[in-house]
Design a protein around this motif. Structure first.
Motif, PDB file in Angstrom:
ATOM      1  N   GLU A 175       0.826  -1.210   0.000  1.00  0.00           N
ATOM      2  CA  GLU A 175       0.000   0.000   0.000  1.00  0.00           C
ATOM      3  C   GLU A 175       0.860   1.259   0.000  1.00  0.00           C
ATOM      4  OE1 GLU A 175      -0.317  -2.529   2.031  1.00  0.00           O
ATOM      5  OE2 GLU A 175      -2.240  -3.427   1.443  1.00  0.00           O
ATOM      6  N   GLN A 176       1.953   1.235   0.779  1.00  0.00           N
ATOM      7  CA  GLN A 176       2.848   2.392   0.804  1.00  0.00           C
ATOM      8  C   GLN A 176       3.516   2.594  -0.554  1.00  0.00           C
ATOM      9  OE1 GLN A 176       4.993   0.853   4.402  1.00  0.00           O
ATOM     10  NE2 GLN A 176       4.996   3.013   4.989  1.00  0.00           N
ATOM     11  N   MET A 177       3.936   1.498  -1.182  1.00  0.00           N
ATOM     12  CA  MET A 177       4.557   1.618  -2.494  1.00  0.00           C
ATOM     13  C   MET A 177       3.569   2.173  -3.515  1.00  0.00           C
ATOM     14  SD  MET A 177       6.880  -1.865  -2.573  1.00  0.00           S
ATOM     15  CE  MET A 177       7.518  -1.547  -4.223  1.00  0.00           C
ATOM     16  N   ALA A 178       2.336   1.733  -3.415  1.00  0.00           N
ATOM     17  CA  ALA A 178       1.312   2.253  -4.330  1.00  0.00           C
ATOM     18  C   ALA A 178       1.108   3.745  -4.106  1.00  0.00           C
ATOM     19  CB  ALA A 178       0.008   1.500  -4.132  1.00  0.00           C
ATOM     20  N   ASP A 179       1.137   4.173  -2.847  1.00  0.00           N
ATOM     21  CA  ASP A 179       0.988   5.601  -2.544  1.00  0.00           C
ATOM     22  C   ASP A 179       2.156   6.414  -3.095  1.00  0.00           C
ATOM     23  OD1 ASP A 179      -1.396   5.194  -1.257  1.00  0.00           O
ATOM     24  OD2 ASP A 179      -0.561   5.208   0.768  1.00  0.00           O
ATOM     25  N   VAL A 180       3.351   5.842  -3.051  1.00  0.00           N
ATOM     26  CA  VAL A 180       4.515   6.534  -3.632  1.00  0.00           C
ATOM     27  C   VAL A 180       4.352   6.642  -5.141  1.00  0.00           C
ATOM     28  CG1 VAL A 180       6.999   6.397  -4.049  1.00  0.00           C
ATOM     29  CG2 VAL A 180       6.098   5.868  -1.781  1.00  0.00           C
ATOM     30  N   SER A 181       3.925   5.556  -5.768  1.00  0.00           N
ATOM     31  CA  SER A 181       3.800   5.561  -7.227  1.00  0.00           C
ATOM     32  C   SER A 181       2.750   6.553  -7.713  1.00  0.00           C
ATOM     33  CB  SER A 181       3.467   4.154  -7.734  1.00  0.00           C
ATOM     34  OG  SER A 181       2.152   3.775  -7.361  1.00  0.00           O
ATOM     35  N   PHE A 239      14.785   8.292  -5.418  1.00  0.00           N
ATOM     36  CA  PHE A 239      15.008   7.527  -6.641  1.00  0.00           C
ATOM     37  C   PHE A 239      16.415   7.808  -7.172  1.00  0.00           C
ATOM     38  CE2 PHE A 239      10.283   7.701  -6.806  1.00  0.00           C
ATOM     39  CZ  PHE A 239      10.044   6.341  -6.900  1.00  0.00           C
ATOM     40  N   PRO A 240      17.099   6.793  -7.736  1.00  0.00           N
ATOM     41  CA  PRO A 240      16.650   5.409  -7.934  1.00  0.00           C
ATOM     42  C   PRO A 240      16.743   4.586  -6.652  1.00  0.00           C
ATOM     43  CG  PRO A 240      18.876   5.672  -8.744  1.00  0.00           C
ATOM     44  CD  PRO A 240      18.423   7.042  -8.332  1.00  0.00           C
ATOM     45  N   VAL A 241      15.872   3.568  -6.556  1.00  0.00           N
ATOM     46  CA  VAL A 241      15.858   2.684  -5.393  1.00  0.00           C
ATOM     47  C   VAL A 241      15.932   1.229  -5.856  1.00  0.00           C
ATOM     48  CG1 VAL A 241      14.596   4.255  -3.880  1.00  0.00           C
ATOM     49  CG2 VAL A 241      13.327   2.672  -5.363  1.00  0.00           C
ATOM     50  N   ILE A 242      16.325   0.371  -4.924  1.00  0.00           N
ATOM     51  CA  ILE A 242      16.338  -1.071  -5.147  1.00  0.00           C
ATOM     52  C   ILE A 242      15.172  -1.670  -4.364  1.00  0.00           C
ATOM     53  CG2 ILE A 242      17.618  -3.227  -4.848  1.00  0.00           C
ATOM     54  CD1 ILE A 242      18.842  -1.369  -6.873  1.00  0.00           C
ATOM     55  N   GLY A 283      12.516 -11.129  -8.131  1.00  0.00           N
ATOM     56  CA  GLY A 283      11.777  -9.887  -7.918  1.00  0.00           C
ATOM     57  C   GLY A 283      12.638  -8.669  -7.662  1.00  0.00           C
ATOM     58  N   LEU A 284      13.962  -8.823  -7.759  1.00  0.00           N
ATOM     59  CA  LEU A 284      14.857  -7.689  -7.518  1.00  0.00           C
ATOM     60  C   LEU A 284      14.806  -6.730  -8.701  1.00  0.00           C
ATOM     61  CD1 LEU A 284      17.191  -6.400  -5.815  1.00  0.00           C
ATOM     62  CD2 LEU A 284      18.760  -7.777  -7.192  1.00  0.00           C
ATOM     63  N   ALA A 285      14.694  -5.416  -8.409  1.00  0.00           N
ATOM     64  CA  ALA A 285      14.615  -4.432  -9.489  1.00  0.00           C
ATOM     65  C   ALA A 285      15.163  -3.087  -9.028  1.00  0.00           C
ATOM     66  CB  ALA A 285      13.179  -4.267  -9.967  1.00  0.00           C
ATOM     67  N   LYS A 286      15.735  -2.366  -9.969  1.00  0.00           N
ATOM     68  CA  LYS A 286      16.150  -0.973  -9.753  1.00  0.00           C
ATOM     69  C   LYS A 286      15.086  -0.092 -10.393  1.00  0.00           C
ATOM     70  CE  LYS A 286      19.806   2.248 -11.214  1.00  0.00           C
ATOM     71  NZ  LYS A 286      19.191   2.790 -12.446  1.00  0.00           N
ATOM     72  N   LEU A 287      14.497   0.790  -9.597  1.00  0.00           N
ATOM     73  CA  LEU A 287      13.399   1.626 -10.066  1.00  0.00           C
ATOM     74  C   LEU A 287      13.846   3.083 -10.055  1.00  0.00           C
ATOM     75  CD1 LEU A 287      10.530  -0.097  -8.042  1.00  0.00           C
ATOM     76  CD2 LEU A 287      11.354  -0.643 -10.346  1.00  0.00           C
ATOM     77  N   ASP A 288      13.732   3.719 -11.223  1.00  0.00           N
ATOM     78  CA  ASP A 288      14.279   5.073 -11.365  1.00  0.00           C
ATOM     79  C   ASP A 288      13.284   6.183 -11.067  1.00  0.00           C
ATOM     80  OD1 ASP A 288      16.833   4.185 -12.150  1.00  0.00           O
ATOM     81  OD2 ASP A 288      16.128   3.858 -14.198  1.00  0.00           O
ATOM     82  N   ASP A 289      11.986   5.858 -11.088  1.00  0.00           N
ATOM     83  CA  ASP A 289      10.989   6.912 -10.860  1.00  0.00           C
ATOM     84  C   ASP A 289       9.651   6.282 -10.464  1.00  0.00           C
ATOM     85  OD1 ASP A 289       9.922   5.940 -13.306  1.00  0.00           O
ATOM     86  OD2 ASP A 289      11.117   7.386 -14.452  1.00  0.00           O
ATOM     87  N   ARG A 290       8.658   7.129 -10.244  1.00  0.00           N
ATOM     88  CA  ARG A 290       7.341   6.658  -9.808  1.00  0.00           C
ATOM     89  C   ARG A 290       6.680   5.770 -10.859  1.00  0.00           C
ATOM     90  NH1 ARG A 290       5.543   9.697  -5.367  1.00  0.00           N
ATOM     91  NH2 ARG A 290       6.788  11.575  -4.970  1.00  0.00           N
ATOM     92  N   ALA A 291       6.858   6.107 -12.113  1.00  0.00           N
ATOM     93  CA  ALA A 291       6.243   5.304 -13.179  1.00  0.00           C
ATOM     94  C   ALA A 291       6.815   3.889 -13.188  1.00  0.00           C
ATOM     95  CB  ALA A 291       6.461   5.979 -14.526  1.00  0.00           C
ATOM     96  N   ALA A 292       8.124   3.779 -12.987  1.00  0.00           N
ATOM     97  CA  ALA A 292       8.750   2.453 -12.927  1.00  0.00           C
ATOM     98  C   ALA A 292       8.234   1.668 -11.737  1.00  0.00           C
ATOM     99  CB  ALA A 292      10.266   2.600 -12.851  1.00  0.00           C
ATOM    100  N   TYR A 314       6.275  -1.904 -11.796  1.00  0.00           N
ATOM    101  CA  TYR A 314       6.776  -3.017 -10.974  1.00  0.00           C
ATOM    102  C   TYR A 314       5.629  -3.649 -10.186  1.00  0.00           C
ATOM    103  CZ  TYR A 314       9.479  -5.447  -7.336  1.00  0.00           C
ATOM    104  OH  TYR A 314       9.993  -6.395  -6.470  1.00  0.00           O
ATOM    105  N   LEU A 315       4.798  -2.829  -9.572  1.00  0.00           N
ATOM    106  CA  LEU A 315       3.682  -3.352  -8.776  1.00  0.00           C
ATOM    107  C   LEU A 315       2.675  -4.100  -9.640  1.00  0.00           C
ATOM    108  CD1 LEU A 315       3.035  -0.411  -6.274  1.00  0.00           C
ATOM    109  CD2 LEU A 315       4.041  -2.648  -5.773  1.00  0.00           C
TER     110      LEU A 315
END
Length: 396
Positions: A189-195, A210-213, A224-233, A237-238
């Motif tokens: 839920e928190q990740m969705a709120d960030v996105s 950003f970027p985050v792992i 499931g490991l990923a580097k995400l550069d922004d909210r859209a990424a 991912y979700l």
């Protein structure tokens, strides 16, 4: 496990062995040890669920297993305390004891069965269960018996419990010359709120940006490991993941001046670090098998140099950080995956007691590896010998 893993690593077809053991299981002639072999083969063939189901059935009636020992009179008897879990969540100790003349017995500690009284005869014991969620019950049960354990007990459960990703950075924080980004547990839920811009990363933790792992909580081997550069990424991912809990940390660019990433595996035996391997790749998410080491003579030469000069090179360069790391972790045997930052600090990715340390690589391609692995294996066996002898002296 060591023999089966080597067969799989070499590309041998395990299915004939699988069919043979299944036939014995169905006609009731399979022994308990063969049942565990069947569980391992299923996992090596990619069917983890079937492997764990078979393991569960076997462990319901048998918990103690003896691995084949090449000598009639072993120099030492080791009791390994394992959890009922997948093959990656217990220390693969058989690799460490190959050709050592040491007898290995493995006792699976399961919720339904109390520890045997008396315990199997042994000279020294070591906990090989990990800090993963499905090992927690086993660790608690072993921890409850530590104070009355009759022999030296290595890798005590209370210390293994510090290896979880969200605990390790707190344990190692403040060590001079060492960098470890905070790993923070975060709900879906928190990740969705960030996105969706409802929540800022800095509101979760001040150091996050950003970027985050990101990885699912409890995942292994990069699943499931990923580097995400922004909210859209993050939103994309979700959409691809169903998990409800994740770990998140800031991304550290550890590429070298040549643009390549270098990741090191270092093994600690009785407080001393040893080189295990070095992977070099253009990608940040390196595993040894995706780094193309066998295809590049230049990469192998660099790895060989890393191994041969480890004590006077890497280990000396990071002596303060490695010493502080060994002291804080406190385990008798553990493994660290790490790198070097652009500023020269030791960057820690993870530490645990179950990462594989092996000698399966073909010696014609990696001729420098067998001597280095032998050095690690001998150090491990020597540690067991010394601790067992000290235990006997104290008892006397």
């Amino acid at each position: 496990m060591a023999r089966l893993a080597k067969m799989a690593f070499d590309g041998k077809d395990l299915r004939p062995m699988w069919r043979n053991l299944i036939a014995k299981l169905l006609d009731g002639t399979a022994e308990a040890g063969e049942g565990l072999d069947l569980s391992l083969i299923a996992q090596l063939l990619g069917d983890k669920q079937a492997g764990l189901a078979i393991q569960h059935e076997v462990l319901a009636s048998h918990q103690l297993f003896r691995s084949p020992c090449p000598v009639r009179r072993p120099r030492l008897r080791v009791l390994a305390l394992a959890a009922a879990t997948d093959m990656g969540s217990n220390t693969p100790i058989e690799f460490l004891l190959e050709d050592s003349g040491i007898e290995l017995m493995t006792l699976y500690v399961i919720p339904e069965v109390e520890l045997p009284v008396p315990l199997p005869e042994h000279d020294i014991a070591i906990v090989i269960a990990s800090d993963s969620e499905d090992c927690r019950d086993a660790l608690r049960k072993i921890d409850g018996a530590v104070s009355r354990w009759p022999r030296p007990l290595l890798n005590p459960p209370e210390l293994i419990g510090n290896m979880d990703r969200d605990k390790l950075h707190r344990l190692l924080d403040g060590i001079d010359g060492l960098e470890i980004p905070a790993t923070i547990a975060i709900a879906r839920e928190q990740m969705a709120d960030v996105s969706s811009s409802v929540l800022a990363l800095a509101e979760i933790a001040a150091e996050l940006a950003f970027p985050v792992i990101v990885r699912p909580r409890g995942s292994h081997a990069g699943a499931g490991l990923a580097k995400l550069d922004d909210r859209a990424a993050l939103a994309r991912y979700l959409e691809q993941r169903q998990e409800q809990e994740f770990f998140i940390s800031r991304f550290v660019d550890y590429s070298g001046a040549d643009g390549l990433f270098r990741k090191y595996r270092v093994v600690f035996v009785d407080g001393r670090p040893y080189a295990c391997h070095m992977a070099i790749a253009e990608r940040w998410d390196i595993w040894y098998l995706n780094a193309g080491m066998s295809d590049s003579a230049a990469k192998r030469l660099e790895e060989e140099t890393f191994m041969r000069t480890f004590d006077i090179g890497f280990a000396r360069r990071h002596q303060t950080a490695l010493t502080g790391l060994a002291d804080r972790v406190g385990l008798d045997y553990f493994i660290v995956d790490c790198a070097e930052t652009k500023s020269g600090s030791l960057l820690i990715f993870e530490a645990d007691n179950t990462a594989i340390v092996h000698n399966m690589d073909p010696p014609d391609v990696f001729p420098y590896k067998p001597p280095q692995m032998r050095k690690i294996f001998d150090a491990f066996a020597d540690m067991l010998d010394i601790r067992a002898r000290l235990g006997r002296e104290r008892a006397a």
